[in-house]
Design a protein around this motif. Sequence first.
Motif: not given
Length: 135
Positions: A34-37, A91-92, A100-101, A105-107
């Motif tokens: 998710x961090x990369x996304x 924020x992403x 932290x997400x 959360x990212x989706x």
Amino acid sequence: MTIDATLQEDLSRYLQNIRVYLDNASKALDDGEPQKAGEFLWGGMAAAFKALAAHRGIRLRSHRDIWDYARAAAKELDAEALFVAFRDANSLHSNFYEAGLTKEDVLLLSEGIRQAIQHLLGLLPPDTTVQLASR
């Protein structure tokens, strides 16, 4: 509106980058990263605002420039959702460093970001835009 050759090249590069960033965001989510996304989604959003600015003859050189332009463009277009999506993308971007997400959360944020990017691309002449895969 005619823009100079350098801005036209920038516009073409931004449009190509948007597609790559969004494709990579999807792949990163599929891979459980998710961090990369989120960072790729941020890149797509920033590139979309930079593309709109380049089309209007404006060059955005810094994060602050992009932030100010996003706020002004959303206000001008009476589309607060564009700035909300920009803040979500930012924020992403921060999450890339803070981690932290979650994937969920990212989706959750990604749909609004993708819709905002499509909105921004819809403001460009049809011959300048690229088809983006839906997620």
